[in-house]
Design an enzyme around this catalytic site. Structure first.
Site, PDB file in Angstrom:
ATOM      1  CB  ILE A  62      53.606  55.516  45.121  1.00 39.80           C
ATOM      2  CG1 ILE A  62      53.641  55.650  46.648  1.00 39.80           C
ATOM      3  CG2 ILE A  62      55.331  55.481  44.682  1.00 39.80           C
ATOM      4  CD1 ILE A  62      54.100  54.409  47.326  1.00 39.80           C
ATOM      5  N   PRO A  63      53.112  57.836  42.183  1.00 43.23           N
ATOM      6  CG  PRO A  63      53.141  59.871  41.213  1.00 43.23           C
ATOM      7  CD  PRO A  63      52.832  59.152  42.475  1.00 43.23           C
ATOM      8  CG  HIS A  64      55.297  53.372  39.783  1.00 42.47           C
ATOM      9  ND1 HIS A  64      54.129  53.683  40.737  1.00 42.47           N
ATOM     10  CD2 HIS A  64      55.149  52.328  39.703  1.00 42.47           C
ATOM     11  CE1 HIS A  64      53.778  52.509  40.921  1.00 42.47           C
ATOM     12  NE2 HIS A  64      54.105  51.566  40.271  1.00 42.47           N
ATOM     13  N   GLY A  65      56.432  54.939  36.656  1.00 44.65           N
ATOM     14  CA  GLY A  65      56.009  54.578  34.887  1.00 44.65           C
ATOM     15  C   GLY A  65      55.813  53.030  34.961  1.00 44.65           C
ATOM     16  CB  ILE A 100      58.925  55.991  43.108  1.00 46.88           C
ATOM     17  CG1 ILE A 100      60.138  54.733  43.354  1.00 46.88           C
ATOM     18  CG2 ILE A 100      57.979  55.177  42.424  1.00 46.88           C
ATOM     19  CD1 ILE A 100      59.788  53.627  44.361  1.00 46.88           C
TER      20      ILE A 100
END
Length: 145
Positions: A62-65, A100
């Protein structure tokens, strides 16, 4: 929540594989195309991976900033990409990459729903068996994500 954060045009299935950074780029590009984030969000997603892997287990990442780019998030949104050839995620095999972006604390609720869906091996099997991106979207949507 589905109607706001996930639409069928942000769900894709690829027969092949990708590198981790290619998968993150696609996740970010889908969020940018949705108008949910600015182009700066991709760099923040890569920066997060440098400090902590977003691999979650059960073939899911779930890559996210990072928190310091909250101003790059314009709206809460998800992207879901299945790589049937897999993605080498720092030594782990990932099939599902869920990008996301969450405004405020909304990402926490979204993450919770995704975690519940991917914690069930039968659900993961159904997600892997989905023949089309529309089928995949329907399964994710039915789970309340």
């Amino acid at each position: 929540m589905t109607s706001e954060v996930l639409t069928s045009d942000r769900v894709r299935i690829h027969a092949g594989s990708a590198t981790r950074d290619e998968a993150i780029r696609e996740a970010a590009d889908l969020l940018v195309a949705a108008g949910a984030v600015t182009s700066a969000y991709y760099d923040a997603m890569l920066a997060r991976e440098q400090t902590v892997s977003t691999y979650m287990g059960n073939e899911l990442a779930i890559p996210h900033g990072t928190n310091d780019v909250k101003d790059a998030i314009l709206a809460s949104a998800l992207s879901v990409v299945r790589y049937d050839g897999g993605v080498d995620w720092d030594g782990e095999t990932v099939t599902f990459v869920v990008g996301i972006a969450g405004v405020g604390d909304e990402h926490l609720e979204i993450l919770s729903q995704i975690a519940i869906l991917f914690s069930d091996e039968d659900d993961v099997a159904r997600l892997k068996a989905a023949a089309t991106s529309d089928d995949l979207f329907a399964i994710v949507s039915a789970a309340g994500v």
